[in-house]
Write a protein that holds these residues in place. Structure first.
Motif, PDB file in Angstrom:
ATOM      1  N   ILE A 295      11.960  61.855 104.635  1.00 19.82           N
ATOM      2  CA  ILE A 295      12.675  61.673 105.900  1.00 19.82           C
ATOM      3  C   ILE A 295      14.081  61.140 105.645  1.00 19.82           C
ATOM      4  O   ILE A 295      15.054  61.626 106.216  1.00 19.82           O
ATOM      5  N   TYR A 296      14.195  60.156 104.777  1.00 19.58           N
ATOM      6  CA  TYR A 296      15.523  59.657 104.431  1.00 19.58           C
ATOM      7  C   TYR A 296      16.423  60.797 103.977  1.00 19.58           C
ATOM      8  O   TYR A 296      17.554  60.942 104.430  1.00 19.58           O
ATOM      9  N   ARG A 297      15.892  61.593 103.080  1.00 19.68           N
ATOM     10  CA  ARG A 297      16.713  62.662 102.520  1.00 19.68           C
ATOM     11  C   ARG A 297      17.063  63.711 103.557  1.00 19.68           C
ATOM     12  O   ARG A 297      18.176  64.246 103.589  1.00 19.68           O
ATOM     13  N   THR A 298      16.098  64.019 104.402  1.00 21.19           N
ATOM     14  CA  THR A 298      16.363  65.011 105.442  1.00 21.19           C
ATOM     15  C   THR A 298      17.458  64.529 106.382  1.00 21.19           C
ATOM     16  O   THR A 298      18.383  65.274 106.724  1.00 21.19           O
ATOM     17  N   LEU A 299      17.381  63.272 106.780  1.00 21.26           N
ATOM     18  CA  LEU A 299      18.407  62.739 107.669  1.00 21.26           C
ATOM     19  C   LEU A 299      19.770  62.779 106.992  1.00 21.26           C
ATOM     20  O   LEU A 299      20.769  63.128 107.613  1.00 21.26           O
ATOM     21  N   LYS A 300      19.792  62.428 105.728  1.00 21.02           N
ATOM     22  CA  LYS A 300      21.063  62.450 105.012  1.00 21.02           C
ATOM     23  C   LYS A 300      21.623  63.879 104.959  1.00 21.02           C
ATOM     24  O   LYS A 300      22.816  64.098 105.184  1.00 21.02           O
ATOM     25  N   THR A 301      20.764  64.825 104.681  1.00 26.28           N
ATOM     26  CA  THR A 301      21.202  66.222 104.660  1.00 26.28           C
ATOM     27  C   THR A 301      21.778  66.624 106.007  1.00 26.28           C
ATOM     28  O   THR A 301      22.869  67.205 106.077  1.00 26.28           O
ATOM     29  N   PHE A 302      21.079  66.305 107.072  1.00 26.66           N
ATOM     30  CA  PHE A 302      21.543  66.666 108.414  1.00 26.66           C
ATOM     31  C   PHE A 302      22.870  65.994 108.730  1.00 26.66           C
ATOM     32  O   PHE A 302      23.760  66.595 109.338  1.00 26.66           O
ATOM     33  N   LEU A 303      23.001  64.727 108.314  1.00 29.09           N
ATOM     34  CA  LEU A 303      24.258  64.017 108.541  1.00 29.09           C
ATOM     35  C   LEU A 303      25.398  64.716 107.815  1.00 29.09           C
ATOM     36  O   LEU A 303      26.459  64.959 108.381  1.00 29.09           O
ATOM     37  N   ASP A 304      25.167  65.020 106.550  1.00 27.21           N
ATOM     38  CA  ASP A 304      26.211  65.646 105.746  1.00 27.21           C
ATOM     39  C   ASP A 304      26.641  66.974 106.341  1.00 27.21           C
ATOM     40  O   ASP A 304      27.823  67.319 106.335  1.00 27.21           O
ATOM     41  N   LYS A 305      25.693  67.726 106.848  1.00 26.31           N
ATOM     42  CA  LYS A 305      26.005  69.037 107.400  1.00 26.31           C
ATOM     43  C   LYS A 305      26.638  68.940 108.778  1.00 26.31           C
ATOM     44  O   LYS A 305      27.206  69.906 109.277  1.00 26.31           O
ATOM     45  N   GLY A 306      26.496  67.798 109.407  1.00 32.48           N
ATOM     46  CA  GLY A 306      27.035  67.656 110.754  1.00 32.48           C
ATOM     47  C   GLY A 306      26.067  68.110 111.831  1.00 32.48           C
ATOM     48  O   GLY A 306      26.474  68.463 112.931  1.00 32.48           O
ATOM     49  N   ILE A 307      24.789  68.115 111.506  1.00 34.99           N
ATOM     50  CA  ILE A 307      23.796  68.505 112.512  1.00 34.99           C
ATOM     51  C   ILE A 307      23.475  67.330 113.429  1.00 34.99           C
ATOM     52  O   ILE A 307      23.239  67.489 114.613  1.00 34.99           O
ATOM     53  N   ILE A 308      23.448  66.149 112.848  1.00 30.91           N
ATOM     54  CA  ILE A 308      23.202  64.949 113.643  1.00 30.91           C
ATOM     55  C   ILE A 308      24.357  63.963 113.421  1.00 30.91           C
ATOM     56  O   ILE A 308      25.143  64.117 112.494  1.00 30.91           O
ATOM     57  N   HIS A 309      24.428  62.961 114.268  1.00 33.46           N
ATOM     58  CA  HIS A 309      25.433  61.916 114.076  1.00 33.46           C
ATOM     59  C   HIS A 309      24.798  60.549 114.222  1.00 33.46           C
ATOM     60  O   HIS A 309      23.757  60.396 114.838  1.00 33.46           O
ATOM     61  N   LYS A 310      25.449  59.594 113.613  1.00 31.43           N
ATOM     62  CA  LYS A 310      24.957  58.219 113.622  1.00 31.43           C
ATOM     63  C   LYS A 310      25.291  57.526 114.923  1.00 31.43           C
ATOM     64  O   LYS A 310      26.390  57.690 115.454  1.00 31.43           O
ATOM     65  N   ILE A 311      24.379  56.705 115.379  1.00 31.72           N
ATOM     66  CA  ILE A 311      24.654  55.851 116.516  1.00 31.72           C
ATOM     67  C   ILE A 311      24.333  54.428 116.094  1.00 31.72           C
ATOM     68  O   ILE A 311      23.228  54.147 115.632  1.00 31.72           O
ATOM     69  N   LEU A 312      25.304  53.548 116.235  1.00 30.65           N
ATOM     70  CA  LEU A 312      25.090  52.181 115.778  1.00 30.65           C
ATOM     71  C   LEU A 312      24.117  51.463 116.691  1.00 30.65           C
ATOM     72  O   LEU A 312      23.986  51.779 117.870  1.00 30.65           O
TER      73      LEU A 312
END
Lengths: 138, 138
Positions: free
Chosen positions: B52-69
């Motif tokens: 899951i960590y890796r998947t989220l990182k992949t999605f972040l890098d690709k711009g599929i998801i974004h971080k919310i503080l």
DNA sequence: CTAAATTTGCGTTTTGATTACAAAAAATCT
DNA sequence: AGATTTTTTGTAATCAAAACGCAAATTTAG
């Protein structure tokens, strides 16, 4: 009115202890926001981690310091101005984190513009973190 | 154009795996931002934490998801709209966290007003978190 | 100085995040 | 389809951050 550690402790009705005095002095001296580990470093391992946690929590509860969000899932802290008290925080200023030096600044003079929310959303608190490069780093 | 997991994976040139499809479906179904542990719960322990960590990182890098503080030193994630791509994020909208139900929402329609910075500060990214109570909770 | 209340330090435990490496799965090619 | 290459995943181990309970120490008030 310049602020000193003992004065603040007295003002907020907190007992005067070494930990509290030292941590407050840290906040008073540094111009940037401090994380838990920044404080540990500043205190030079003179105090226990747990005590630092509890001290920060106490300061937060009393309204002496305020939270500043961090982009990597952390929190930093900085002193509140005098308008703050328990429960009543008035620090609607912008926070800036430099992606070069990783320092976070309170831009006290730069207030957050009015933010419009959809109907039904009740605003209580607001936190704005701008990221980029600070004057020293560009 | 409605979005589905497979389409997104194809669009962003990612291999189609169970983990990715499931996590994307989670984001597509929920209207709120999800934390790592929200996703763990949603997936019902079917996949490993590390994946899951890796998947989220992949999605972040690709711009599929974004971080919310998050105010308690955490991070949540939500889908980006279509304008986002690797490196180029355009999600200058307001995030709202309800202090009752602890849900975080992307207020996509509510853009962040222009924020004035002192001279010398270069803005790259911005994150606005409003806290309060959401329509369901008041 | 003594007593009461608060604060601190320590040990323990829990949780979250990262790494290395081998096994498994996906895409590509014949 | 079967084989090969590349990517992805799971496991185990490691490391750091945070929380809790309790006993000792410190502060304040009498």
């Amino acid at each position: 009115m310049d602020r000193n550690a003992l004065g603040i402790l007295r003002q907020y009705d907190l007992r005067h202890t070494d930990t509290r005095e030292n941590i407050l002095n840290g906040f008073l001296q540094k111009t940037t926001a401090l994380s838990h580990s920044d404080i540990e470093v500043y205190l030079n391992d003179g105090f226990d981690r747990v005590t630092i946690y509890r001290t920060l929590k106490t300061f937060l509860d009393k309204g002496i310091i305020h939270k500043i969000l961090d982009d990597n899932g952390g929190v930093k802290y900085a002193l509140c101005k005098d308008q703050c008290a328990s429960g009543h925080h008035h620090h609607d200023h912008v926070h800036f984190k430099c992606s070069e030096c990783n320092e976070t600044f309170c831009l006290e003079k730069f207030l957050i513009p009015e933010i419009i929310l959809p109907a039904g959303y009740q605003r209580k608190d607001i936190n704005v973190l701008v990221q980029g490069t600070c004057p020293k780093c560009n």
